[in-house]
Design an enzyme around this catalytic site. Sequence first.
Site, PDB file in Angstrom:
ATOM      1  N   GLU A 247       0.885  -1.183   0.000  1.00  0.00           N
ATOM      2  CA  GLU A 247       0.000   0.000   0.000  1.00  0.00           C
ATOM      3  C   GLU A 247       0.909   1.215   0.000  1.00  0.00           C
ATOM      4  O   GLU A 247       1.577   1.492   0.993  1.00  0.00           O
ATOM      5  CB  GLU A 247      -0.869   0.000   1.260  1.00  0.00           C
ATOM      6  CG  GLU A 247      -1.843  -1.160   1.350  1.00  0.00           C
ATOM      7  CD  GLU A 247      -2.896  -1.120   0.252  1.00  0.00           C
ATOM      8  OE1 GLU A 247      -3.480  -2.167  -0.024  1.00  0.00           O
ATOM      9  OE2 GLU A 247      -3.097  -0.032  -0.324  1.00  0.00           O
ATOM     10  N   CYS A 281      -2.504   8.739   2.736  1.00  0.00           N
ATOM     11  CA  CYS A 281      -2.316   8.353   1.320  1.00  0.00           C
ATOM     12  C   CYS A 281      -3.577   8.600   0.511  1.00  0.00           C
ATOM     13  O   CYS A 281      -3.520   8.700  -0.710  1.00  0.00           O
ATOM     14  CB  CYS A 281      -1.903   6.900   1.238  1.00  0.00           C
ATOM     15  SG  CYS A 281      -3.043   5.799   2.082  1.00  0.00           S
TER      16      CYS A 281
HETATM   17  O1  TXE Z   1       7.748   5.981   4.345  1.00  0.00           O
HETATM   18  P1  TXE Z   1       8.796   4.840   4.181  1.00  0.00           P
HETATM   19  P2  TXE Z   1       7.907   7.202   5.253  1.00  0.00           P
HETATM   20  C1  TXE Z   1       4.872   8.296   1.536  1.00  0.00           C
HETATM   21  C2  TXE Z   1       5.002   9.776   1.616  1.00  0.00           C
HETATM   22  C3  TXE Z   1       6.186   9.963   2.504  1.00  0.00           C
HETATM   23  C4  TXE Z   1       7.065   8.845   2.000  1.00  0.00           C
HETATM   24  C5  TXE Z   1       8.080   8.484   3.025  1.00  0.00           C
HETATM   25  O2  TXE Z   1       5.316  10.257   0.327  1.00  0.00           O
HETATM   26  O3  TXE Z   1       6.842  11.191   2.284  1.00  0.00           O
HETATM   27  O4  TXE Z   1       6.162   7.745   1.820  1.00  0.00           O
HETATM   28  O5  TXE Z   1       7.379   8.278   4.276  1.00  0.00           O
HETATM   29  C6  TXE Z   1      10.241   1.196   6.615  1.00  0.00           C
HETATM   30  N1  TXE Z   1      13.273  -2.115   4.104  1.00  0.00           N
HETATM   31  N2  TXE Z   1       3.987   7.734   2.523  1.00  0.00           N
HETATM   32  O6  TXE Z   1       9.326   7.575   5.557  1.00  0.00           O
HETATM   33  O7  TXE Z   1      10.190   5.316   4.108  1.00  0.00           O
HETATM   34  C7  TXE Z   1      10.232   2.426   7.486  1.00  0.00           C
HETATM   35  O8  TXE Z   1      11.111   2.268   8.588  1.00  0.00           O
HETATM   36  C8  TXE Z   1      12.209  -2.333   4.915  1.00  0.00           C
HETATM   37  C9  TXE Z   1       2.751   7.180   2.058  1.00  0.00           C
HETATM   38  O9  TXE Z   1       7.023   6.862   6.415  1.00  0.00           O
HETATM   39  O10 TXE Z   1       8.267   4.091   3.064  1.00  0.00           O
HETATM   40  C10 TXE Z   1       8.780   2.499   7.904  1.00  0.00           C
HETATM   41  O11 TXE Z   1       8.514   1.606   8.959  1.00  0.00           O
HETATM   42  N3  TXE Z   1      11.510  -1.352   5.510  1.00  0.00           N
HETATM   43  C11 TXE Z   1       2.282   6.118   3.001  1.00  0.00           C
HETATM   44  C12 TXE Z   1       8.064   2.030   6.639  1.00  0.00           C
HETATM   45  O12 TXE Z   1       9.035   1.321   5.870  1.00  0.00           O
HETATM   46  C13 TXE Z   1      11.860  -0.077   5.250  1.00  0.00           C
HETATM   47  C14 TXE Z   1       2.280   6.587   4.434  1.00  0.00           C
HETATM   48  C15 TXE Z   1       7.555   3.188   5.788  1.00  0.00           C
HETATM   49  O13 TXE Z   1       8.648   4.033   5.568  1.00  0.00           O
HETATM   50  C16 TXE Z   1      12.944   0.241   4.401  1.00  0.00           C
HETATM   51  C17 TXE Z   1       3.534   7.154   4.775  1.00  0.00           C
HETATM   52  C18 TXE Z   1      13.669  -0.855   3.824  1.00  0.00           C
HETATM   53  N4  TXE Z   1      14.713  -0.653   3.028  1.00  0.00           N
HETATM   54  C19 TXE Z   1       4.382   7.698   3.828  1.00  0.00           C
HETATM   55  N5  TXE Z   1      13.046   1.603   4.355  1.00  0.00           N
HETATM   56  C20 TXE Z   1       0.870   5.650   2.718  1.00  0.00           C
HETATM   57  N6  TXE Z   1       0.683   4.978   1.613  1.00  0.00           N
HETATM   58  O14 TXE Z   1       0.003   5.857   3.534  1.00  0.00           O
HETATM   59  C21 TXE Z   1      12.073   2.103   5.131  1.00  0.00           C
HETATM   60  N7  TXE Z   1      11.362   1.101   5.693  1.00  0.00           N
END
Ligand code: TXE
Length: 483
Positions: A247, A281
Site C-alpha cells: 500500500e 495516502c
Molecule cells: O515511508 P517509508 P515514510 C509516503 C510519503 C512519505 C514517504 C516516506 O510520500 O513522504 O512515503 O514516508 C520502513 N526495508 N507515505 O518515511 O520510508 C520504514 O522504517 C524495509 C505514504 O514513512 O516508506 C517504515 O517503517 N523497511 C504512506 C516504513 O518502511 C523499510 C504513508 C515506511 O517508511 C525500508 C507514509 C527498507 N529498506 C508515507 N526503508 C501511505 N501509503 O500511507 C524504510 N522502511
Amino acid sequence: MLELKNYVNGEFVSAHDGQTLDDINPANGEVIATIPRSKANDVERAARAAEHAQKDWNATSLEQRIVWLDTIADALEQKHEAIAQAESLDTGKPISLARRVDASRSVENFRFFAAFGREQTEMTFKMEDATNFVHRNGLGVVGLITPWNLPLYLLSWKVAPALLMGNAIVAKPSELTPMTANILAETLDEINLPKGVFNLVHGLGPEVGQAILEHPSIKGISFTGGTATGRIVAATAAPLFKKLSLELGGKNATIVLDDADLDKAVPGAARAAFTNSGQVCLCGSRILVDSKIAEQFTSALVKEVESMRIGRPDEDATQIGTVISMEHLLKVESYIDLALTEGGTILTGGTRSMTGPLDHGENGAYLAPTVIGGLPHWSRCATEEIFGPVVTVHTFDSLAEATEIANATEYGLAGSIWTKDIEKGHALAKTIDTGIVWVNTWLHRDLRTPFGGVKNSGVGREGGQWSLGFFSETTNVCVMDSN
Ligand code: TXE
C-alpha cells in the site's frame, strides 16, 4: 523519558547490541522516547519465536482466534485516551483527530475482523461425483512494516486479519512513531496472548526493516509506506517468493463538477486535502474544478481553509497540528518553492517565511494549509506526492478532460467526485484509474470493501475477504463421493 523496548517471545527487551534511537516530538523538537535500534540478529530472535509459536496458534480454531480479537479490542478500548494522547504526541496530529480516527479505528479493526471472521463459512465446490473443500491456513510468520502517518490504525489493520488467519507476526513500526505499537504490545502481554505470536522490533528501515524482508522464515510481507521504499520491498522479497501486499503513495484528485453543492464540496475538498496535514495516502492533494464555477469554488475554498485552526496538537480546538518532522516540513516547503518556479500562485498559506512563523516556537514542524493555483496539471507539484498540507487547484472544461487530468499521474489510489447527479458521478468514477472513488463524500469506509491502488500506489488490496485471502494459504481437498 520513555525507554521503549522490543517485544520478543513475550519479553520486553533492548536491541541485542544495546543501540538506541531518539523519538522526537514534532511540536517542539524534544526527545520523548528512545527505541531499540534493532538489527538482523534481533529479527532472527523474533522470527524464531514467531515460528515456534505459530504452529500452536494456527492449530487453534477460527472461533478461538475470533474470541482473542474481541478480547484485544476490549482491552485496547480501555486505553482509547492513552492511545490518542500517545499518537498525537508522536505524530503532531490534533488530539481530536487522534481520538476520532486513530484510537477509535485501531479498536474497530480488531472488532471488525472478529465479526467478519464469524461470517466465514468453509468454502466447498460440489461436482457431480465429488466435493471440493477449500481449507485455509496461516502463511506462517508474516512481516508487517508500517508508516508514520496513521501508526496504530495501519498496524492494527494488518495485525487483526493476520492473527485471525493463524499467523504469527514480526511487526516493525516507523522509527518516527513507535509509541502506540508498544501500547499494543503491552496490551497483548497483559491479556496473555501466547508468547511469540506477536513480536515487535523497532529500528531503521534499511536495517531492521530490510532484515525482515530477507528473513527466510518470514513468508509474507504486508507493507504500507512510500512508493520508493515499496520498490525496495518488492525487489528484496519477490525473488524469495514471499507473498507481498504493498500500500504505497497517492496523488488523488478531488473532482468538483459544475452542478456540485458547494456547501458540501468546499468543506469536503478542504477536509480531503488537509486532514492529518495532508499526510494520508488517501488525501485529495489535487482539486479539479469545472472552469464554469472555478472562481466561486476557489474563493470559497480559500475562505474555508483560512478558517481552519492551526494550534498545538494537545489543544482540543486544534484542527491543523504539525507535520511529522522538521525534515519532512523542509521537503514540503521545497515543493511550495518549486510551485512558484513552475508558475504557480499561492492562494493561501505558503512556506513559513511567507506566512510568518506560527507562534508555537521555532522548533515546531508547523505549516499553514496551502492552496496553490495556476499550475499546469503536468507540473511536478501536481504529479509528485508531496504528503503535506499542500493542494493544487486545476480547471477542466469537460468530463473527458477531468478524467484525463485525474489519470495523468503515476499513482492510482483514490479520489472523490462532487456532483448533484450521482449517476453522472458514478459513471465518471468508473473512468478514474484508482482503487477507490468516493462520490459526494471522502474517507467514508466500509471495512469489507477492497482498499488499495494501482500503478505506483501499490499491489494488492486490504479489507474484508482481501485481507483474509492475503494472510492465508488455501489447500483444496477434492473428495470423491463414496458409492
Ligand atoms: O515511508 P517509508 P515514510 C509516503 C510519503 C512519505 C514517504 C516516506 O510520500 O513522504 O512515503 O514516508 C520502513 N526495508 N507515505 O518515511 O520510508 C520504514 O522504517 C524495509 C505514504 O514513512 O516508506 C517504515 O517503517 N523497511 C504512506 C516504513 O518502511 C523499510 C504513508 C515506511 O517508511 C525500508 C507514509 C527498507 N529498506 C508515507 N526503508 C501511505 N501509503 O500511507 C524504510 N522502511
